[in-house]
Design a protein around this motif. Structure first.
Motif, short mmCIF file in Angstrom:
data_model
loop_
_atom_site.label_atom_id
_atom_site.label_comp_id
_atom_site.label_asym_id
_atom_site.label_seq_id
_atom_site.Cartn_x
_atom_site.Cartn_y
_atom_site.Cartn_z
N THR A 12 6.00 18.81 16.41
CA THR A 12 6.29 17.66 17.26
C THR A 12 7.38 18.00 18.27
OG1 THR A 12 5.70 16.18 15.45
CG2 THR A 12 6.91 15.21 17.29
N HIS A 59 5.87 20.12 20.99
CA HIS A 59 5.06 19.34 21.92
C HIS A 59 5.94 18.50 22.85
CE1 HIS A 59 1.58 19.66 18.81
NE2 HIS A 59 1.59 20.67 19.65
N LEU A 60 7.01 17.95 22.33
CA LEU A 60 7.93 17.18 23.17
C LEU A 60 8.59 18.08 24.21
CD1 LEU A 60 9.65 14.89 20.50
CD2 LEU A 60 8.15 14.13 22.36
N ASN A 83 8.10 17.49 28.28
CA ASN A 83 9.27 17.32 29.15
C ASN A 83 9.31 18.38 30.24
OD1 ASN A 83 11.52 15.18 28.30
ND2 ASN A 83 10.51 15.87 26.43
N PHE A 126 10.75 11.16 29.45
CA PHE A 126 10.23 12.50 29.74
C PHE A 126 10.60 12.97 31.15
CE2 PHE A 126 7.46 10.42 26.66
CZ PHE A 126 7.52 11.32 25.61
N ILE A 175 8.23 11.34 15.18
CA ILE A 175 7.89 10.85 16.51
C ILE A 175 8.16 9.35 16.61
CG2 ILE A 175 5.44 10.38 16.07
CD1 ILE A 175 7.00 11.87 19.28
N TYR A 188 11.95 9.13 17.06
CA TYR A 188 12.35 9.61 18.39
C TYR A 188 12.06 8.57 19.46
CZ TYR A 188 12.50 12.78 22.43
OH TYR A 188 12.81 13.38 23.63
N ILE A 189 10.81 8.07 19.48
CA ILE A 189 10.43 7.07 20.50
C ILE A 189 11.22 5.78 20.30
CG2 ILE A 189 8.55 5.64 21.37
CD1 ILE A 189 8.32 8.56 22.20
N ALA A 243 15.88 12.11 28.22
CA ALA A 243 15.64 11.98 26.79
C ALA A 243 16.92 11.75 26.00
CB ALA A 243 14.93 13.24 26.27
#
Length: 249
Positions: A7, A10-11, A15, A54, A86, A89-90, A160
């Motif tokens: 994860t 991917h983040l 970004n 992002f 995730i 984080y979000i 972020a």
């Protein structure tokens, strides 16, 4: 890239892709579309609540954020698992945005009320804030109020940092004895002291406007919002870890 959890990887990629696209286009169109605008501004769109996380302002902005995401996010995801990480984080990023917007509204609404009570209309105020052209009949005090409203009305939030502040809090609560160092202060400090210290500096900056490590236009209230959201989630999950409300990976 070895050792980075999926994860976080991917983040990082998302970004970086957003940043490359922004630098390639050079006309600010991505900031207009994806940075978070003040909701009273016509440029505001609902998806910006997510997409602003992002977007980044410049190379140093994304470099420090992505370094922190890799450094702390990997360890936290290894404990949480992908889905929980995730979500965390979000949610931290959303908390940061809502706190920042809340602070803006607290500052903006009394000023707007003063201008309206002086006999000006909402459409006049909107035109002034959209164009920067002061309407006729404004006195010196109202001009200052409109200038403050103009700053908020045309502000944008991107980065972020809020989400990462939540991850930083999670790291500190999961690994309190881990030793960390600042680049310019090579003295190892335990996470349980280091991270509250960073948050305290953000709080001082938010209250006084004095910047320690970040540019003066940093949204310190958003940092605090992300940290608070992360702390509340960690507190709740710890409280419910042995009952039916616990999060199962």
């Amino acid at each position: 890239m070895r050792g980075i959890t999926d994860t976080v990887k991917h983040l990082l990629i998302i970004n970086v892709l957003f940043f490359i696209a922004k630098m390639t286009m050079h006309n600010g169109v991505l900031d207009e579309l994806f940075a978070l605008h003040f909701p009273k501004n016509d440029a505001f769109q609902f998806w910006q609540i997510i997409t602003h996380m992002f977007m980044h302002g410049d190379f140093m902005h994304i470099l420090f954020n992505m370094f922190a995401l890799w450094m702390f996010g990997t360890a936290v995801e290894q404990v949480f698992g992908a889905k929980k990480f995730i979500f965390f984080y979000i949610s931290s990023g959303l908390g940061a945005a809502l706190i920042m917007l809340g602070v803006y509204y607290i500052q903006y609404l009394p000023l707007e009320s003063n201008i309206l009570s002086a006999g000006f209309t909402s459409s006049q105020i909107h035109e002034t804030l959209s164009t920067g052209k002061i309407m006729n009949g404004v006195n010196a005090v109202q001009r200052e109020e409109l200038q403050s409203m103009f700053y908020i009305f045309n502000s944008t939030m991107l980065g972020a940092s809020g989400a990462i502040m939540g991850v930083l809090v999670a790291f500190g609560m999961l690994f309190p004895e881990s030793k960390l160092m600042l680049i310019f202060l090579p003295v190892p400090i335990k996470a349980k002291y280091f991270i509250p210290g960073i948050i305290a500096l953000d709080f001082i900056s938010a209250v006084t406007g004095q910047s320690f490590f970040s540019p003066s236009n940093t949204a310190y209230a958003a940092h605090l919002g992300g940290a608070l959201t992360g702390f509340l989630m960690m507190w709740y999950w710890k409280k419910t870890q042995f009952n039916k409300n616990r999060w199962d990976r």
